[in-house]
Design a protein around this motif. Structure first.
Motif, PDB file in Angstrom:
ATOM      1  N   ASP A   1     -46.539 -30.467 -49.675  1.00 48.74           N
ATOM      2  CA  ASP A   1     -45.942 -29.131 -49.658  1.00 48.74           C
ATOM      3  C   ASP A   1     -47.008 -28.095 -49.957  1.00 48.74           C
TER       4      ASP A   1
ATOM      5  N   ALA B   1     -37.896 -30.751 -42.793  1.00 50.14           N
ATOM      6  CA  ALA B   1     -38.281 -30.143 -41.508  1.00 50.14           C
ATOM      7  C   ALA B   1     -39.781 -29.898 -41.439  1.00 50.14           C
ATOM      8  N   SER B   2     -40.354 -29.386 -42.512  1.00 51.94           N
ATOM      9  CA  SER B   2     -41.800 -29.133 -42.497  1.00 51.94           C
ATOM     10  C   SER B   2     -42.572 -30.446 -42.434  1.00 51.94           C
TER      11      SER B   2
ATOM     12  N   SER C   1     -33.261 -26.765 -49.788  1.00 49.95           N
ATOM     13  CA  SER C   1     -34.663 -27.076 -50.064  1.00 49.95           C
ATOM     14  C   SER C   1     -35.041 -28.442 -49.504  1.00 49.95           C
TER      15      SER C   1
ATOM     16  N   ASP D   1     -33.681 -29.839 -46.810  1.00 44.21           N
ATOM     17  CA  ASP D   1     -33.788 -29.627 -45.363  1.00 44.21           C
ATOM     18  C   ASP D   1     -35.111 -28.977 -45.007  1.00 44.21           C
ATOM     19  N   THR D   2     -35.519 -27.979 -45.770  1.00 41.45           N
ATOM     20  CA  THR D   2     -36.766 -27.273 -45.497  1.00 41.45           C
ATOM     21  C   THR D   2     -37.962 -28.199 -45.671  1.00 41.45           C
TER      22      THR D   2
ATOM     23  N   ARG E   1     -35.604 -24.903 -35.482  1.00 42.16           N
ATOM     24  CA  ARG E   1     -36.312 -23.881 -36.261  1.00 42.16           C
ATOM     25  C   ARG E   1     -35.390 -23.210 -37.284  1.00 42.16           C
TER      26      ARG E   1
ATOM     27  N   GLU F   1     -42.476 -31.740 -38.810  1.00 46.93           N
ATOM     28  CA  GLU F   1     -43.412 -30.983 -37.977  1.00 46.93           C
ATOM     29  C   GLU F   1     -44.852 -31.418 -38.234  1.00 46.93           C
TER      30      GLU F   1
ATOM     31  N   SER G   1     -28.542 -20.006 -40.233  1.00 47.92           N
ATOM     32  CA  SER G   1     -29.373 -21.163 -40.551  1.00 47.92           C
ATOM     33  C   SER G   1     -28.607 -22.426 -40.179  1.00 47.92           C
TER      34      SER G   1
ATOM     35  N   SER H   1     -35.486 -24.583 -41.113  1.00 46.31           N
ATOM     36  CA  SER H   1     -36.437 -24.133 -42.127  1.00 46.31           C
ATOM     37  C   SER H   1     -36.481 -22.623 -42.303  1.00 46.31           C
ATOM     38  N   ARG H   2     -36.038 -21.881 -41.311  1.00 45.34           N
ATOM     39  CA  ARG H   2     -36.009 -20.415 -41.443  1.00 45.34           C
ATOM     40  C   ARG H   2     -34.888 -19.851 -40.583  1.00 45.34           C
TER      41      ARG H   2
END
Length: 95
Positions: A93, A17-18, A11, A13-14, A52, A21, A63, A55-56
């Motif tokens: 978020d 990453a977002s 979580s 990392d996600t 990429r 971006e 991953s 995040s996914r």
């Protein structure tokens, strides 16, 4: 207990990453160039593909996690600290 730690890492990392971006988009910087400079893989396309996966996962379920060094270098490329990037990701978020 191990799965809880693994979920927390993913979580973070996600979120990170977002946030990277979104910040790059706000600053008008090209994400592909920043990511390639940090990850330094064979080509910019390979670097952005690996990015990429943070995040996914890809279609094969692979991953990737960010290392602390990569997070630090990404934050520096954006003119921020790692803490600032994480804070931005948490406060902005969309989930």
């Amino acid at each position: 207990m191990v799965s809880i730690g693994l979920e927390a890492t993913m979580s973070i990392d996600t979120i990170f990453a977002s946030a990277v971006e979104a910040i790059a988009r706000e600053q008008g910087k090209e994400l592909k160039g920043i990511v390639h400079d940090v990850m330094d893989l064979s080509t910019p396309d390979v670097s952005i593909r690996e990015w990429r996966r943070v995040s996914r996962p890809d279609k094969n379920g692979r991953s990737r996690t960010l290392t602390l060094r990569e997070g630090y270098e990404l934050a520096r490329a954006l003119g921020m600290t790692v803490d600032d990037v994480v804070a931005y990701g948490v406060t902005h978020d969309k989930k």
